[in-house]
Design a protein around this motif. Structure first.
Motif, PDB file in Angstrom:
ATOM      1  N   TYR A 212       0.881  -1.181   0.000  1.00  0.00           N
ATOM      2  CA  TYR A 212       0.000   0.000   0.000  1.00  0.00           C
ATOM      3  C   TYR A 212       0.909   1.219   0.000  1.00  0.00           C
ATOM      4  CZ  TYR A 212       1.056  -0.252   5.020  1.00  0.00           C
ATOM      5  OH  TYR A 212       1.704  -0.355   6.231  1.00  0.00           O
ATOM      6  N   ASP A 244       3.548   4.456   8.586  1.00  0.00           N
ATOM      7  CA  ASP A 244       2.771   3.226   8.421  1.00  0.00           C
ATOM      8  C   ASP A 244       3.113   2.713   7.024  1.00  0.00           C
ATOM      9  OD1 ASP A 244       0.859   1.280   7.906  1.00  0.00           O
ATOM     10  OD2 ASP A 244      -0.793   2.406   8.800  1.00  0.00           O
ATOM     11  N   ASP A 255       2.320  -4.944   7.367  1.00  0.00           N
ATOM     12  CA  ASP A 255       1.600  -3.686   7.600  1.00  0.00           C
ATOM     13  C   ASP A 255       2.041  -3.184   8.971  1.00  0.00           C
ATOM     14  OD1 ASP A 255      -0.204  -1.622   7.861  1.00  0.00           O
ATOM     15  OD2 ASP A 255      -1.984  -2.895   7.966  1.00  0.00           O
ATOM     16  N   THR A 257       3.409  -0.040  11.651  1.00  0.00           N
ATOM     17  CA  THR A 257       3.437   1.393  11.984  1.00  0.00           C
ATOM     18  C   THR A 257       4.330   1.641  13.192  1.00  0.00           C
ATOM     19  OG1 THR A 257       1.140   1.538  11.253  1.00  0.00           O
ATOM     20  CG2 THR A 257       2.030   3.441  12.410  1.00  0.00           C
ATOM     21  N   GLU A 380      -3.096  -2.628  16.034  1.00  0.00           N
ATOM     22  CA  GLU A 380      -2.726  -1.248  15.743  1.00  0.00           C
ATOM     23  C   GLU A 380      -3.558  -0.208  16.497  1.00  0.00           C
ATOM     24  OE1 GLU A 380      -3.786   0.042  11.728  1.00  0.00           O
ATOM     25  OE2 GLU A 380      -4.348  -2.014  11.268  1.00  0.00           O
ATOM     26  N   GLU A 419       1.839  -0.467  15.236  1.00  0.00           N
ATOM     27  CA  GLU A 419       1.177  -1.587  14.558  1.00  0.00           C
ATOM     28  C   GLU A 419       2.138  -2.730  14.311  1.00  0.00           C
ATOM     29  OE1 GLU A 419      -0.275  -0.626  10.594  1.00  0.00           O
ATOM     30  OE2 GLU A 419      -1.660  -2.336  10.667  1.00  0.00           O
TER      31      GLU A 419
END
Ligand code: GLY
Ligand code: MN
Ligand code: MN
Length: 441
Positions: A212, A244, A255, A257, A380, A419
């Motif tokens: 992402y 993130d 994923d 953070t 998260e 996260e």
């Protein structure tokens, strides 16, 4: 980078995926399935394509991310066939036929275009198709993207195989390495753009190869949950960084953070307290836990943190009940993770479908299922100083329960999110992200 023996793990992954798919096809009355990787999409009125990403149901079988118009032909009980798109094209470099840990399981046949694929698609029987729906209506499929079949396949994807866990560990190791590079760039007072470049360069990827678009937010930008700007100029003063960002390995995503205070001791203390909260929540992850309960626990812990830090004056229980904690934490505690960052099926009640409702007042929660061994989730919790939510709070009944001077002190720092990615195990859970950071050093 050290990875586990994927060639040894892949065969049982494929056996498991094949069995799940065969069962789903049988339930829905199909005797075959064609997975299409997807079609290339051109910018309107131009000859330039958007970045191509094969969809997850396809990548579950084969880690082929970058090639449109490939087809996997599945007939239960037979070896899967891969019709691999290798066009005769002197404008672009065709992808070479794959040769990797997974290719031995397939009969691989090169095709030049969709017409070539059509000749190789099984005729007769009830064959379902999943992929780009445009252009396949007259190919004789019994159904194109049938929702009940997709729901069944989505439901079982929550439980990861040993192979998938190995890929997710590797994606976390890449992510951890890149996060460390980003933290160094922040220390060097780089811009958001400079930090993003350091992140990508450290693992040699371009942005479209990340799972992402990275969220790289300095200072107050951290209050924007999916902050999409990469400011080219460094700010006059570095206060905080919320980053993130993940990485992809064989199609599987991490994923991650992290939030940093540059030099401010009060914000650093808040980040440290948030880390303790996040770790306490991680400790609660195990099979049998209803994720909704953990989400509500997170609200209580963060309300306590806000109370103890002097941001709110209401006690934690009342802050959760009245929705005051939601002013500071307006998103869900986490979600399923795998081939998709927000992996599918997070609220599915059963393979047949149905929705497990979110707790009232928590519309953003993406996961409502009871955890089982093999699920991979993100943890998260967040705490933000978001102008629009604070303005609404100030105009309503929450106003007298908030210390506005304390809010004003923290608003220039944006917010905090920490996260990690966790795999539910027989014994509890494995924190893929912390382990990845630990092995960095
Ligand atoms: N990176 C998006 C999310 O954390 O869900
Ligand atoms: Mn994230
Ligand atoms: Mn996430």
């Amino acid at each position: 980078m050290q990875t586990e023996a994927l060639d040894e793990l892949y065969p049982s992954h494929l056996a498991s995926v094949s069995a799940d798919t065969a069962a789903a096809l049988d339930k829905e009355g199909y005797d075959g399935l064609v997975l299409h990787s997807g079609g290339l999409r051109m910018v309107e009125f131009d000859d330039y394509p958007y970045p191509f990403k094969a969809h997850a149901a396809f990548r579950l079988w084969a880690p082929l991310d970058g090639t449109p118009d490939c087809f996997i032909v599945i007939r239960p009980g037979r070896r899967p066939r891969l019709l691999f798109n290798s066009p005769d094209d002197y404008w672009h470099k065709p992808t070479p036929l794959p040769d990797s840990w997974w290719t031995g399981a397939f009969d691989i046949e090169p095709i030049r275009d969709r017409a070539g694929a059509r000749a190789g698609i099984p005729k007769g029987g009830r064959v379902a198709f999943i992929g780009d729906p445009d252009g396949f209506a007259d190919w004789g499929f019994a159904a194109v993207n049938p929702a009940p079949l997709i729901t069944r396949l989505d439901f079982v994807r929550a439980r990861k195989t040993a192979y998938e866990l190995a890929c997710l560990r590797a994606a976390n190791r890449l992510g951890a390495r890149a996060h460390a590079a980003a933290a160094r760039a922040f220390e060097a007072r780089e811009s958001e753009y400079g930090i993003a470049l350091a992140y990508m360069a450290s693992i040699a990827v371009r942005e479209q190869e990340l799972p992402y678009n990275p969220i790289v937010a300095l200072n107050a930008g951290g209050a924007v949950l999916h902050y999409q700007v990469l400011e080219r100029r460094p700010p006059a003063e570095h206060r905080s960084l919320l980053i993130d960002a993940g990485a992809t390995f064989a199609g599987y995503a991490s994923d991650i953070t992290r939030t940093y205070s540059f030099r401010d001791p009060d914000f650093a203390t808040l980040v440290g307290r948030m880390d303790e909260v996040q770790q306490a929540l991680c400790a609660g992850v195990r099979a049998g836990v209803d994720w909704r309960d953990l989400h509500l626990t997170a609200h209580r812990l963060i309300a306590e943190l806000l109370h103890d830090s002097g941001v709110i004056t209401l006690d934690a229980e009342a802050a959760v009940e009245t929705g005051l904690s939601g002013v500071f934490l307006p998103h869900g505690l986490g979600h399923l993770l795998g081939l998709q960052v927000h992996d599918v099926g997070g609220t599915l009640a059963s393979p047949e479908g149905g929705d497990i409702p979110r707790p009232p007042g928590h519309p953003s929660l993406r996961l409502t299922r009871v955890l089982e061994e093999g699920y991979v989730v993100t943890m998260e919790p967040g705490l933000y100083f978001i102008d629009s939510l604070l303005a609404a709070a100030k105009a309503g009944s929450h106003a007298r329960h908030i210390d506005w001077a304390r809010v004003a002190q923290f608003t220039p720092f944006g917010g905090i999110r920490i996260e990690d990615n966790l795999a539910v195990t027989a014994a509890g859970c494995e924190n893929l992200t912390r382990e990845a950071f630990r092995t960095l050093s």
